[in-house]
Design an enzyme around this catalytic site. Structure first.
Site, PDB file in Angstrom:
ATOM      1  N   CYS A  10       0.923  -1.408   0.174  1.00  0.00           N
ATOM      2  CA  CYS A  10       0.068  -0.346   0.027  1.00  0.00           C
ATOM      3  C   CYS A  10       1.094   1.627  -0.215  1.00  0.00           C
ATOM      4  O   CYS A  10       2.030   0.953  -0.412  1.00  0.00           O
ATOM      5  CB  CYS A  10      -0.769   0.127   0.928  1.00  0.00           C
ATOM      6  SG  CYS A  10      -0.630   0.226   2.909  1.00  0.00           S
ATOM      7  N   ASN A  13       2.557   1.589   4.359  1.00  0.00           N
ATOM      8  CA  ASN A  13       2.325   0.109   5.359  1.00  0.00           C
ATOM      9  C   ASN A  13       2.462   0.101   6.638  1.00  0.00           C
ATOM     10  O   ASN A  13       3.286   0.152   7.688  1.00  0.00           O
ATOM     11  CB  ASN A  13       4.042  -0.165   5.269  1.00  0.00           C
ATOM     12  CG  ASN A  13       3.991  -1.378   5.292  1.00  0.00           C
ATOM     13  OD1 ASN A  13       5.205  -2.053   5.825  1.00  0.00           O
ATOM     14  ND2 ASN A  13       3.709  -2.470   5.107  1.00  0.00           N
ATOM     15  N   CYS A  15      -1.418   1.086   7.416  1.00  0.00           N
ATOM     16  CA  CYS A  15      -3.092   0.689   7.248  1.00  0.00           C
ATOM     17  C   CYS A  15      -3.558  -0.675   6.925  1.00  0.00           C
ATOM     18  O   CYS A  15      -2.832  -1.614   7.377  1.00  0.00           O
ATOM     19  CB  CYS A  15      -3.774   1.743   6.608  1.00  0.00           C
ATOM     20  SG  CYS A  15      -3.542   3.103   7.783  1.00  0.00           S
ATOM     21  N   ARG A  16      -3.227  -0.703   5.440  1.00  0.00           N
ATOM     22  CA  ARG A  16      -4.394  -1.200   4.486  1.00  0.00           C
ATOM     23  C   ARG A  16      -2.875  -3.152   4.376  1.00  0.00           C
ATOM     24  O   ARG A  16      -3.769  -3.839   4.320  1.00  0.00           O
ATOM     25  CB  ARG A  16      -4.243  -1.316   3.186  1.00  0.00           C
ATOM     26  CG  ARG A  16      -5.308  -0.163   3.371  1.00  0.00           C
ATOM     27  CD  ARG A  16      -5.770   0.682   1.325  1.00  0.00           C
ATOM     28  NE  ARG A  16      -4.367   1.286   1.335  1.00  0.00           N
ATOM     29  CZ  ARG A  16      -4.806   1.590   0.404  1.00  0.00           C
ATOM     30  NH1 ARG A  16      -5.347   1.960  -0.443  1.00  0.00           N
ATOM     31  NH2 ARG A  16      -3.289   2.524   0.244  1.00  0.00           N
ATOM     32  N   SER A  17      -1.718  -2.820   3.747  1.00  0.00           N
ATOM     33  CA  SER A  17      -0.978  -3.649   3.652  1.00  0.00           C
ATOM     34  C   SER A  17      -0.909  -4.553   4.894  1.00  0.00           C
ATOM     35  O   SER A  17      -1.029  -6.249   4.904  1.00  0.00           O
ATOM     36  CB  SER A  17      -0.130  -3.269   2.688  1.00  0.00           C
ATOM     37  OG  SER A  17       1.008  -2.305   3.153  1.00  0.00           O
ATOM     38  N   ASP A 127      -8.072   3.693   1.874  1.00  0.00           N
ATOM     39  CA  ASP A 127      -7.009   3.966   2.721  1.00  0.00           C
ATOM     40  C   ASP A 127      -7.540   4.555   3.105  1.00  0.00           C
ATOM     41  O   ASP A 127      -8.617   6.008   3.857  1.00  0.00           O
ATOM     42  CB  ASP A 127      -6.243   4.784   2.358  1.00  0.00           C
ATOM     43  CG  ASP A 127      -4.829   4.879   2.880  1.00  0.00           C
ATOM     44  OD1 ASP A 127      -4.888   4.145   3.759  1.00  0.00           O
ATOM     45  OD2 ASP A 127      -3.408   5.328   2.388  1.00  0.00           O
TER      46      ASP A 127
END
Length: 157
Positions: A10, A13, A15-17, A127
């Site tokens: 993401c 690095n 939040c999402r990934s 995001d």
């Protein structure tokens, strides 16, 4: 069964990934495939290198009993082309990954995470750093990771 290396990417690095990494790791552990599938995450930006996952990501993972112990943000580099699957959280991340890797030959399968969820209204994983909607991202990530694991297990047969 062969081995597979999976990298979630993401922007920062945090939040999402890392959420996808932790959820995917949990699914891999439940299926007893930790000796077959290696999992990591990275960000295309360098703002958060060395930091733990975002508080919102940690809260979601805690809520669902998923460990993120030891996870720290790192930046995606050209050396990451050695991963078998590079799963990008949005269109911009995918473009950045392809730009960083360049035209050099690589064997990684690079695709967007939402390719795992073709029925979803979203093209990109939103995001939550900007939207604040960590619950929704967790739902998308969980369903997508389950499908990704099925795909990888099938690919490894």
């Amino acid at each position: 069964m062969n081995n597979a290396r999976v990298l979630f990417v993401c922007l920062g690095n945090i939040c999402r990934s890392p959420m996808a990494e932790a959820v995917f790791r949990s699914l891999v552990e439940k299926r007893r495939l930790t000796d077959v599938i290696e999992i990591d995450s990275a960000g295309t930006g360098d703002w958060h290198i060395g930091k733990p996952p975002h508080e919102g990501t940690r809260k979601q993972l805690d809520l669902h009993g998923i460990s993120y112990a030891g996870m720290k943000a790192r930046q995606f580099t050209a050396q990451d082309k050695t991963f078998d699957y590079i799963v990008c959280m949005d269109t911009k991340n995918e473009a950045d990954v392809r730009r960083i890797i360049g035209d050099a030959s690589h064997s990684a399968k690079i695709f967007k995470f939402m390719d795992m969820l073709p029925q979803a209204a979203e093209d990109d994983v939103p995001d939550p750093y900007y939207t604040g909607n960590f619950d929704y991202v967790y739902e998308l990530v969980t369903e997508g990771c389950e499908r990704l694991l099925d795909r990888i297990v099938n690919d490894l047969k």
